[in-house]
Design an enzyme around this catalytic site. Structure first.
Site, PDB file in Angstrom:
ATOM      1  CE  LYS A   1      -4.038  -1.606   2.478  1.00  0.00           C
ATOM      2  NZ  LYS A   1      -5.011  -1.417   1.622  1.00  0.00           N
TER       3      LYS A   1
ATOM      4  CD  GLU B   1      -6.012  -7.838   3.270  1.00  0.00           C
ATOM      5  OE1 GLU B   1      -5.625  -7.552   2.344  1.00  0.00           O
ATOM      6  OE2 GLU B   1      -6.654  -7.435   4.199  1.00  0.00           O
TER       7      GLU B   1
ATOM      8  NE  ARG C   1     -11.046  -9.540  -2.505  1.00  0.00           N
ATOM      9  CZ  ARG C   1     -11.500  -8.498  -3.441  1.00  0.00           C
ATOM     10  NH1 ARG C   1     -11.578  -8.832  -4.841  1.00  0.00           N
ATOM     11  NH2 ARG C   1     -11.290  -7.163  -3.241  1.00  0.00           N
TER      12      ARG C   1
END
Ligand code: BES
Ligand code: ZN
Ligand code: ZN
Length: 488
Positions: free
Chosen positions: A265, A337, A339
């Site tokens: 990120k 991640e 899910r």
């Protein structure tokens, strides 16, 4: 904070608080005072006009030291949140004045059903006084005690007891969710779950990394493998319902820190990704309250918990993994991640407990903030009845949800060329729904509802200010699901 009720307005309270409707010349339920005090109150009434959220403190003579007038706006604009949020403001004022106690006169039925007003007063005051200050060295502030002035009845005292437990559940959820990622790892959450289960006679079982690997939890293992803080699957069982009744399974995403992994990120606001465990914290708060309330229902809480880190051991874009459902998933972005771990938990919950409904909570997609903002959660369900029950609870608790669709076209958007599915959709289109489509693949036949709390789980720049949601985690979902369970 201690809360009691009393029928009479005769009190030695240091602050007596009454609600004022907009345009009204009286304070609801306020006792008579001497002429001088009455003049002061009337003048303040003119000044504040009963406008929503306005507070005026007036010094008075006698047993009571001060009167507080609290505006609640126009009668026709009163919602299920008005008394809660104004009561929260009152509590914050009492704390600011460093008072040991304060009293609130419950509004009459003509303004707001009295029993629900009492619940709202309890929730608003308790939740607003919570503050995340455990890592501050200075002395913590004292919490003022509350007396609610209301005709006493069994209904009223039950409402007080119940809503104290409900508010404590939400506060518990907030207080864990606010913990920094170095102080709250998957094993910390497991320990906390064990602690609440022991106190309230729930069964708690924690599945460790080696067992997860053996049993085929490929999603949890893959996401967790980049961190030295091992993943855990936490399961809490509250089975006080009829013996043969199928339970409700509640699942919550608990990524204790989401760096994005190899698909790292950007640095801006990355600290906020400590809140990526909020779904799991909501489940902990619900399970704590359910067990304290001794609700006659069967409820299972399942919390897949991992830390999404990057390093030599991390899973990568391009990997193909096998989920607990037996399906394979192509990883195209390690930041998607949630899910993966939820998919494992959902299919485990369905297989092990044959539940009558599954509801999951997750800070799943940034797209949810784009579509609905920071005051409304997304709900996606494959069962109209379940969705309706949750939406009804949402109306009562004012934890807002809005339904998004899920049909075959969205399911097709996560088809992979090399595996059964891929963990991202097509570009950024319908990001919240394609994430839900991935989850849907884990649930075979049970009515299921997914609630994306990415926008509402903690206070963000665009979050509407509410007295009872101080800066940080909000505990969103605790009041919502407790209402749902109480109305089953
Ligand atoms: N935890 C994030 C979602 C999130 C982001 C919640 C910001 C709240 C605020 C989640 O794991 C994530 O990163 N999702 C990606 C998915 C994408 C790569 C398909 C996202 O939303 O960008
Ligand atoms: Zn992510
Ligand atoms: Zn995440």
């Amino acid at each position: 904070m201690k809360i009691k009720t009393q029928s009479s307005t005769k009190t030695r309270s240091s602050l007596l608080c009454g609600f004022v409707l907009q345009g009204s010349k009286t304070v609801l339920g306020l006792p008579n005072f001497d002429a001088r005090t009455r003049r002061a109150i009337n003048q303040s009434l003119k000044d504040m006009e009963g406008k929503l959220g306005r507070l005026v403190v007036i010094p008075v003579h006698g047993n009571i030291h001060r009167v507080l007038l609290a505006g609640i706006g126009k009668r026709e604009d009163i919602t299920g949140d008005t008394i809660r949020s104004v009561s929260g403001k009152i509590a914050l004022k009492a704390r600011e004045l460093k008072l040991k106690d304060f009293s609130i006169i419950a509004p009459p039925n003509s303004v707001n059903d009295k029993v629900s007003a009492v619940s709202q007063i309890v929730e608003g005051t308790k939740m607003s006084l919570y503050k995340f200050d455990q890592f501050k060295s200075e002395d913590t502030e004292v919490q003022p005690n509350l007396t609610i002035i209301v005709p006493r009845s069994n209904k009223v005292s039950n409402a007080v007891k119940t809503s104290e437990i409900v508010a404590d559940g939400a506060i518990f959820a907030k207080s864990i969710a606010n913990l920094p990622p170095n102080k709250c790892t998957p094993s910390t959450l497991a320990t906390l779950a064990k602690t609440i289960s022991k106190k309230n006679k729930m069964r708690c079982c924690v599945i460790s990394r080696s067992e997860l690997k053996k049993k085929g939890f490929g999603g949890i293992i893959a996401v967790g493998q980049g961190s030295k803080n091992e993943p855990k699957l936490i399961v809490l069982e509250h089975m006080l319902g009829p013996r043969n009744e199928r339970p409700v399974v509640l699942v919550g995403k608990a990524v204790t820190f989401d760096t994005g992994g190899i698909s790292l990120k950007p640095g801006d606001k990355m600290d906020e990704m400590k809140f990526d465990k909020c779904g799991g914290c909501t489940i902990l708060g619900i399970m704590k309250a359910v067990s304290e309330l001794r609700l006659a229902v069967n409820v299972i809480g399942i919390i897949p918990s991992v830390e999404n880190m990057l390093g030599g051991e991390s899973y990568r874009p391009g990997d193909i993994i096998e989920l607990y459902s037996g399906k394979t998933a192509e990883i195209l972005n390690t930041d998607a991640e949630g899910r993966l771990i939820l998919s494992d938990a959902l299919s485990y919950g369905e297989k092990k407990y044959a539940p009558k409904a599954i509801i999951d909570f997750a800070t799943l997609t940034g797209a949810c903030i784009i579509s609905l903002g920071t005051n409304v959660a997304a709900i996606i369900s494959d069962d109209e009845r379940l969705a309706k029950q949750i939406k009804d609870s949402s109306k009562r608790t004012t934890e807002e949800v809005w339904e998004l669709p899920l049909n075959q076209d969205y399911m097709d958007m996560i088809k992979s060329n090399v595996a059964d599915m891929k963990n991202v959709g097509i570009g950024r289109a319908a990001g919240t729904i394609t994430a839900a489509a991935f989850l849907k693949n884990a649930v075979k036949k049970t009515p299921w509802a997914h609630i994306d709390i990415a926008g509402v789980a903690w206070t963000q720049v665009a979050t509407k200010k509410k007295s009872y949601n101080p800066k940080g985690a909000t505990g969103f979902g605790v009041r919502l699901i407790l209402d749902y369970l109480q109305n089953l």
